[in-house]
Design a protein around this motif. Structure first.
Motif, PDB file in Angstrom:
ATOM      1  N   GLU A  90       0.837  -1.177   0.000  1.00 23.26           N
ATOM      2  CA  GLU A  90       0.000   0.000   0.000  1.00 23.26           C
ATOM      3  C   GLU A  90       0.882   1.239   0.000  1.00 23.26           C
ATOM      4  OE1 GLU A  90      -3.378  -1.861   2.972  1.00 23.26           O
ATOM      5  OE2 GLU A  90      -1.673  -0.722   3.759  1.00 23.26           O
ATOM      6  N   VAL A  91       0.261   2.380  -0.422  1.00 28.41           N
ATOM      7  CA  VAL A  91       0.943   3.671  -0.367  1.00 28.41           C
ATOM      8  C   VAL A  91       0.071   4.604   0.455  1.00 28.41           C
ATOM      9  CG1 VAL A  91       1.947   5.568  -1.647  1.00 28.41           C
ATOM     10  CG2 VAL A  91       1.938   3.273  -2.645  1.00 28.41           C
ATOM     11  N   TRP A  92       0.674   5.230   1.460  1.00 29.65           N
ATOM     12  CA  TRP A  92      -0.059   6.127   2.357  1.00 29.65           C
ATOM     13  C   TRP A  92       0.590   7.499   2.349  1.00 29.65           C
ATOM     14  CZ3 TRP A  92      -4.157   5.092   5.877  1.00 29.65           C
ATOM     15  CH2 TRP A  92      -4.637   3.769   5.861  1.00 29.65           C
ATOM     16  N   LEU A  93      -0.265   8.522   2.508  1.00 31.35           N
ATOM     17  CA  LEU A  93       0.243   9.849   2.831  1.00 31.35           C
ATOM     18  C   LEU A  93       0.515   9.860   4.328  1.00 31.35           C
ATOM     19  CD1 LEU A  93       0.884  12.772   2.035  1.00 31.35           C
ATOM     20  CD2 LEU A  93      -1.495  13.339   2.555  1.00 31.35           C
ATOM     21  N   ALA A  94       1.751  10.189   4.698  1.00 37.52           N
ATOM     22  CA  ALA A  94       2.140  10.131   6.100  1.00 37.52           C
ATOM     23  C   ALA A  94       2.908  11.387   6.481  1.00 37.52           C
ATOM     24  CB  ALA A  94       2.989   8.890   6.368  1.00 37.52           C
ATOM     25  N   ARG A 103       7.251  17.082   7.801  1.00 35.93           N
ATOM     26  CA  ARG A 103       7.247  16.864   6.354  1.00 35.93           C
ATOM     27  C   ARG A 103       6.275  15.746   6.027  1.00 35.93           C
ATOM     28  NH1 ARG A 103      12.475  16.221   2.400  1.00 35.93           N
ATOM     29  NH2 ARG A 103      11.330  16.151   0.423  1.00 35.93           N
ATOM     30  N   GLN A 104       5.523  15.913   4.958  1.00 36.71           N
ATOM     31  CA  GLN A 104       4.646  14.854   4.477  1.00 36.71           C
ATOM     32  C   GLN A 104       5.401  14.016   3.447  1.00 36.71           C
ATOM     33  OE1 GLN A 104       0.989  16.623   3.055  1.00 36.71           O
ATOM     34  NE2 GLN A 104       0.090  16.575   5.101  1.00 36.71           N
ATOM     35  N   VAL A 105       5.193  12.703   3.514  1.00 37.64           N
ATOM     36  CA  VAL A 105       5.882  11.782   2.620  1.00 37.64           C
ATOM     37  C   VAL A 105       4.875  10.799   2.057  1.00 37.64           C
ATOM     38  CG1 VAL A 105       8.045  11.963   3.896  1.00 37.64           C
ATOM     39  CG2 VAL A 105       6.427  10.140   4.439  1.00 37.64           C
ATOM     40  N   ALA A 106       5.281  10.140   0.961  1.00 37.83           N
ATOM     41  CA  ALA A 106       4.526   8.994   0.451  1.00 37.83           C
ATOM     42  C   ALA A 106       5.168   7.746   1.046  1.00 37.83           C
ATOM     43  CB  ALA A 106       4.575   8.956  -1.070  1.00 37.83           C
ATOM     44  N   LEU A 107       4.453   7.063   1.921  1.00 36.55           N
ATOM     45  CA  LEU A 107       5.003   5.925   2.652  1.00 36.55           C
ATOM     46  C   LEU A 107       4.518   4.639   2.002  1.00 36.55           C
ATOM     47  CD1 LEU A 107       6.792   5.618   5.193  1.00 36.55           C
ATOM     48  CD2 LEU A 107       4.690   5.070   6.443  1.00 36.55           C
ATOM     49  N   LYS A 108       5.444   3.821   1.507  1.00 30.84           N
ATOM     50  CA  LYS A 108       5.130   2.545   0.884  1.00 30.84           C
ATOM     51  C   LYS A 108       5.312   1.443   1.924  1.00 30.84           C
ATOM     52  CE  LYS A 108       6.528   4.119  -3.685  1.00 30.84           C
ATOM     53  NZ  LYS A 108       5.206   3.994  -4.289  1.00 30.84           N
ATOM     54  N   LEU A 109       4.255   0.685   2.168  1.00 33.44           N
ATOM     55  CA  LEU A 109       4.283  -0.383   3.176  1.00 33.44           C
ATOM     56  C   LEU A 109       4.263  -1.727   2.473  1.00 33.44           C
ATOM     57  CD1 LEU A 109       1.650   1.059   5.687  1.00 33.44           C
ATOM     58  CD2 LEU A 109       4.120   1.441   5.613  1.00 33.44           C
ATOM     59  N   LEU A 110       5.312  -2.524   2.665  1.00 29.09           N
ATOM     60  CA  LEU A 110       5.347  -3.861   2.114  1.00 29.09           C
ATOM     61  C   LEU A 110       4.576  -4.799   3.035  1.00 29.09           C
ATOM     62  CD1 LEU A 110       9.085  -4.056   1.053  1.00 29.09           C
ATOM     63  CD2 LEU A 110       7.107  -3.460  -0.333  1.00 29.09           C
TER      64      LEU A 110
END
Length: 823
Positions: A90-94, A103-110
Motif C-alpha cells: 500500500e501507499v499512504w500519505l504520512a 514533512r509529508q511523505v509517500a510511505l510505501k508499506l510492504l
C-alpha cells in the motif's frame, strides 16, 4: 511453485474459465492424458471456482480496513490517508511523528507476508543504492527501514500530480509537448541506469506530471527489492510467484521470467510513449485476460502508431481533421522510433534510454533519426521540412530577383545565404520590394507576383500555420510599401487569424504582426482602431525591450503615430522617446534613429517649436548622408516633413527646395499614383498657393484631388486634406461660394473620430469663407466650434487658441458693423 509452472497454470486456467462445461471436461481429459499432475492442479482450482463466485477476487493477504489504520504509526511516521494499493503493498500519505522535523511523505508499506529474515539487510543495501539517485525529475527516496512490528517501509517525497497519459489527454497537449515530457522521463531513467539501477515497472501511474508541467518518476527500486536474484527460492516469493511488474507495460523477457536489463526499461518506455502520443495501448486483444496479454507481449506485432490513431473509433468511423493531422505527424520517423523501442528481442531495441531520447530530440528539431537508414533523399526531405518557410520565401525572392537582374544581385546572394533562416529572409524580401516598388516598365508585375506567391504559400503551407502567418506578414508589409493599404489590411487580417490558431507565437512575430497591422490601419485613416489593436501588446513589448530592441522600437513608433493622429500628444511623445532611446543603442539602425527624430520633430512643430523641429529634421537627414540610394524611402519622408515645417515657419524658398527633392525621388521610386507621391504633390500645390502662383497651384491641386480620391476613397483623411486645399485655392481666387462648398466637404470628412486633430483648422477656414459671404452667424458658429475643439486638445493658453479668439472678435465686430443702423 516455479515461475514457469505458474505461468503455464495461469494461461490454462484463463482458457478453461472461458469454455462451456462440456468443452471444459473434454479439455481436462486431454490434459490429464498429457500431464496428470498439471491437470489435477487445474481441476482443484476449477472446483474452488464452482464453490465460490468470488474465486481469486480477494488478495492472498488481507490487511485491516484502511480507515482503521489512519493515525497509526509505522516507524517514525504517522499514517494520514491511503493513496493507493497494489498487489505487493500500500501507499499512504504520512507525516513525521517523532517531532524530528515536519514533512509529508509517500510511505510505501510492504505486506508482512513478503518479509524474510534478511529483509533488514536488503533494505539497508537498497537504501544505499537509491540514495545515489538524485535528479530533478525523480521522487527522491527519503528513508527506508523495518519498524519494531516487522513492517517494512519506504519513505519517498510526496508528489502531487497526475499520470502522464491523463495529463496529456486532459490538456490536449500538442505532440511536441508530449515528446518533451517523455524526454524528461528518459533523462531520469538514464540517470538511474548510469547508477546501476533498473526501474523494471515503468508505467503511467509511476510517471506523474505536476501542476507546473514537470515530470516526477516514482517507485525506483521497488521491483529490484522484490526480485532479488540472490534470494531465489526464499520466502521472499510467496506461492504463485506474484509478479513484481505490471503486465501491460512489461517486456517479453519479463513475462518469460528471464533476466532483466536496462533494455527492459527501454521497452516499457516504448509502451508508455506509444500510449502518450496515441492515447491507447499498442496491442489489440481478442479477449481481456492475463493469458491473452502475455501472448500479445511475446508474439503480437506492434501496430504502427499512425495506423492505431486512425482506427481508434473503429473502421466505420471517419477520423476528424485533428486525428488525421496527428497521424501524418506520427507517420514515418515516429513510427520507426516506436517500432525500434518495442522490438521483441532486446538486442534489436535502442541500445540505451539515452539513444531513444536523442532520436526524440532529433524528431523535434526536424533532423534525421538514428533508427532510420541515412539515405540522401531522406536527409534532404528532413532539411526541407526543417526549413520549408525559408525555402518558400527563397523561391519568391528568386522570382523577384530574376526580374530585377543586376539591380537586385546582392540581394539574391543574400537570399541564398540566408535560405535556412526565415526571419532573415523576411527582412531581405521586404527590403527588396521596398526598393523595387517604383518599377513600372516591362513585363514585371509586382502585384501579380505577390498574389501568386500568396496563393502558393496558402496551398503549400496549409498544415504549418506559423510558417504561413510569417509569409502573410511579409506580403502585407510589401503591400503597404506599394500603397495598396486595403489589400495589405486583408492580408494582415488573415495573418492575425492564423496566429490565433497557433497558440504559442514567438514574441518577435507577435510584435512584427501587430506593428504592421497597426500601420495599415493608420494608412487607411483608422487611427482609433490602430490604438485599440496595438495597446494590448504594450506589456509584451516592455518584457522584450532587452531581447528585441529593434522590433520594440518599431512597435512604439507605430503606436505613437496612431496616438498623435488622435491628439494623444503626451502618449505619442513618450512612445517616440522610447523608440529613439532603443534605436540609439543599436549602432547600425541609422534609418530607425532618423525616423524617431522625425516623429519627435513633428510633435515639436505642432506644439509651436519650429526651431527645434527644423533642427531635428536636419539632424535626421545628416544621419543618412552619403547613402542616399539605400535610405531613399526615409529621405523622401524626411524632405517632405522638412518642407512642411519650413513652409509653416515662412521659409517658402527652403520649403520649395525640400518638397521638390522629395517629389522627384518619390516619382522615380514609387510612381505618380502612390499615396506618398500624391501627398508631396499636394503640399507643393499648397506652397504654390502661398507664393501666389494660382495657375500652377490649381493645376497641381486638381490633379492631386483626382488621384487621392481614386487611391484612398472619398472618406479618407487625405481626401479631406485635398478638399481643404481646393477650398483655399477658391478663396484666393475670390470664389467664396466654391470655397465654402470645398471647406464643408473637408469638415464633413474630418468629423470622423480618427480625424479630430485636423477638424479645428478646417472649421476656422470654413468660418472665414462664410464670413466673406456675409453669413455672419454661420461663420461665428463654425469659428466657435473650431475654438472649442482646439482648446480641448491643447488648452486655452495655446497660441493657436488665442489666435482663434482674436479672429472670432474680428468677425463679431464686422457682423455688428454690418447690421443696419436703428431708426
Amino acid at each position: 511453485m516455479e515461475a514457469v509452472r505458474w505461468q503455464q497454470l495461469s494461461r490454462l486456467l484463463d482458457q478453461m474459465l472461458e469454455l462451456p462445461a462440456a468443452q471444459r471436461e473434454l479439455r481436462l481429459a486431454q490434459l490429464r492424458a498429457a500431464d496428470p499432475d498439471l491437470a489435477g492442479q487445474v481441476q482443484r482450482l476449477l472446483a474452488q471456482e464452482r464453490a465460490s463466485e468470488e474465486f481469486l477476487a480477494q488478495p492472498l493477504w488481507t490487511a485491516a480496513p484502511q480507515d482503521s489504520r489512519v493515525g497509526s504509526v509505522v516507524g517514525p511516521y504517522r499514517l494520514l490517508r491511503a493513496l493507493g494499493e497494489g498487489g505487493m503493498g500500500e501507499v499512504w500519505l504520512a507525516e513525521r511523528a517523532d517531532g524530528l522535523y515536519q514533512r509529508q511523505v509517500a510511505l510505501k508499506l510492504l505486506r508482512s507476508g513478503y518479509a524474510d529474515p534478511g529483509l533488514r539487510q536488503r533494505f539497508s543495501r537498497e537504501r544505499e543504492i537509491l540514495a545515489r539517485l538524485e535528479h530533478p525529475h525523480l521522487a527522491q527516496l527519503l528513508d527506508a527501514g523495518v519498524d519494531q512490528q516487522g513492517q517494512p517501509y519506504l519513505a519517498l517525497a510526496y508528489v502531487e500530480g497526475e499520470p502522464i497519459t491523463a495529463y496529456c489527454q486532459r490538456l490536449q497537449l500538442p505532440l511536441e509537448r508530449r515528446l518533451q515530457l517523455m524526454r524528461q522521463v528518459c533523462a531520469v531513467v538514464s540517470h538511474a541506469h548510469a547508477n546501476l539501477v533498473v526501474h523494471r515497472d515503468l508505467k503511467p501511474s509511476n510517471i506523474l506530471v505536476t501542476a507546473q508541467g514537470e515530470v516526477k518518476l516514482l517507485d525506483f527500486g521497488i521491483a529490484k527489492l522484490l526480485d532479488d536474484d540472490t534470494a531465489q527460492g526464499s520466502l521472499l516469493h510467496p506461492p504463485a510467484d506474484v509478479r513484481a511488474f505490471t503486465l501491460h507495460y512489461a517486456a517479453p523477457e519479463q513475462v518469460r521470467g528471464e533476466p532483466v536489463t536496462t533494455l527492459t526499461d527501454v521497452y516499457s518506455l516504448g509502451v508508455v510513449l506509444f500510449e502518450v502520443v496515441t492515447g491507447r495501448k499498442p496491442y489489440r486483444l481478442r479477449r481481456d485476460s492475463d493469458a491473452e496479454w502475455e501472448r500479445a507481449v511475446q508474439e503480437a506485432e506492434v501496430p504502427r502508431a499512425s495506423a492505431a490513431v486512425l482506427r481508434a473509433d473503429g473502421p466505420a468511423a471517419a477520423p476528424d481533421a485533428a486525428t488525421r493531422r496527428l497521424a501524418r505527424r506520427l507517420r514515418g520517423d515516429l513510427d520507426i522510433v516506436l517500432r525500434k523501442a518495442l522490438e521483441k528481442p532486446p538486442a534489436q531495441r535502442y541500445a540505451s534510454v539515452e539513444a531513444l531520447s536523442q532520436d526524440l530530440q532529433r524528431f523535434l528539431e526536424g533532423r534525421t533519426i538514428q533508427a532510420r537508414p541515412q539515405h540522401s533523399l531522406y536527409r534532404l526531405r528532413c532539411y526541407i521540412g526543417r526549413h520549408r518557410w525559408g525555402v518558400a520565401l527563397g523561391a519568391l525572392a528568386v522570382l523577384a530577383l530574376a526580374a530585377l537582374a543586376a539591380v537586385a544581385l546582392w540581394q539574391m546572394q543574400q537570399a541564398r545565404r540566408e535560405v535556412a533562416r526565415a526571419q532573415a529572409m523576411q527582412d531581405f524580401t521586404v527590403g527588396l520590394f521596398d526598393r523595387a516598388a517604383g518599377v513600372r516598365h516591362g513585363s514585371f508585375d509586382m502585384r501579380q507576383l505577390l498574389a501568386t506567391g500568396q496563393q502558393r504559400g496558402e496551398a503549400e503551407l496549409a498544415d504549418q500555420p506559423l510558417a504561413l502567418a510569417e509569409l502573410e506578414g511579409v506580403i502585407g508589409r510589401l503591400r503597404i510599401g506599394m500603397g495598396d493599404y486595403q489589400l495589405a489590411l486583408q492580408t494582415l487580417d488573415h495573418q492575425r487569424a492564423l496566429l490565433e490558431q497557433v497558440g504559442q507565437v514567438p514574441p518577435a512575430l507577435q510584435l512584427e504582426a501587430v506593428t504592421q497591422r497597426g500601420r495599415a490601419l493608420r494608412m487607411l485613416g483608422r487611427s482609433r482602431d490602430c490604438v485599440a489593436h496595438m495597446a494590448p501588446m504594450q506589456a509584451l513589448a516592455g518584457r522584450q525591450q532587452g531581447a528585441l530592441p529593434g522590433l520594440v522600437a518599431q512597435y512604439q513608433a507605430q503606436l505613437g503615430r496612431c496616438q498623435q493622429a488622435l491628439g494623444y500628444r503626451s502618449d505619442a511623445r513618450a512612445a517616440f522617446a522610447l523608440a529613439l532611446a532603443l534605436r540609439r543603442d543599436l549602432a547600425h539602425d541609422l534609418p530607425g534613429t532618423a525616423e524617431s527624430l522625425a516623429d519627435l520633430a513633428a510633435l515639436d512643430s505642432d506644439d509651436g517649436r519650429p526651431q527645434a523641429a527644423l533642427a531635428a529634421y536636419r539632424q535626421a537627414l545628416q544621419l543618412l548622408q552619403g547613402r542616399a540610394a539605400e535610405y531613399r524611402p526615409q529621405r523622401i519622408a524626411l524632405h517632405r516633413q522638412l518642407g512642411q515645417a519650413l513652409a509653416a515657419h515662412g521659409d517658402l524658398v527652403g520649403a520649395g527646395q525640400a518638397l521638390h527633392s522629395a517629389w522627384a525621388d518619390a516619382e522615380r521610386l514609387y510612381g505618380p499614383d502612390h499615396p506618398e507621391t500624391v501627398t508631396i504633390q499636394r503640399l507643393r500645390g499648397v506652397l504654390a498657393l502661398q507664393r501666389g502662383e494660382l495657375a500652377q497651384a490649381g493645376t497641381m491641386l486638381h490633379q492631386v484631388h483626382q488621384r487621392t480620391r481614386q487611391a484612398l476613397g472619398e472618406q479618407h483623411r487625405d481626401t479631406g486634406s485635398s478638399w481643404h486645399a481646393l477650398g483655399r485655392l477658391a478663396l484666393q481666387r475670390g470664389d467664396s461660394h466654391q470655397a465654402v462648398a470645398d471647406f464643408q466637404r473637408a469638415v464633413a470628412i474630418w468629423r470622423q473620430p480618427d480625424c479630430i486633430g485636423l477638424l479645428p483648422q478646417g472649421l476656422y477656414d470654413y468660418g472665414n469663407a462664410l464670413a466673406q459671404q456675409g453669413r455672419w452667424q454661420e461663420a461665428l458658429a463654425a469659428l466657435h466650434e473650431g475654438r472649442q475643439w482646439q482648446a480641448a486638445q491643447r488648452g486655452d493658453r495655446d497660441p493657436a487658441v488665442q489666435q482663434a479668439d482674436r479672429r472670432i472678435a474680428e468677425v463679431d465686430k464686422a457682423y455688428r458693423e454690418a447690421q443696419p443702423a436703428p431708426f
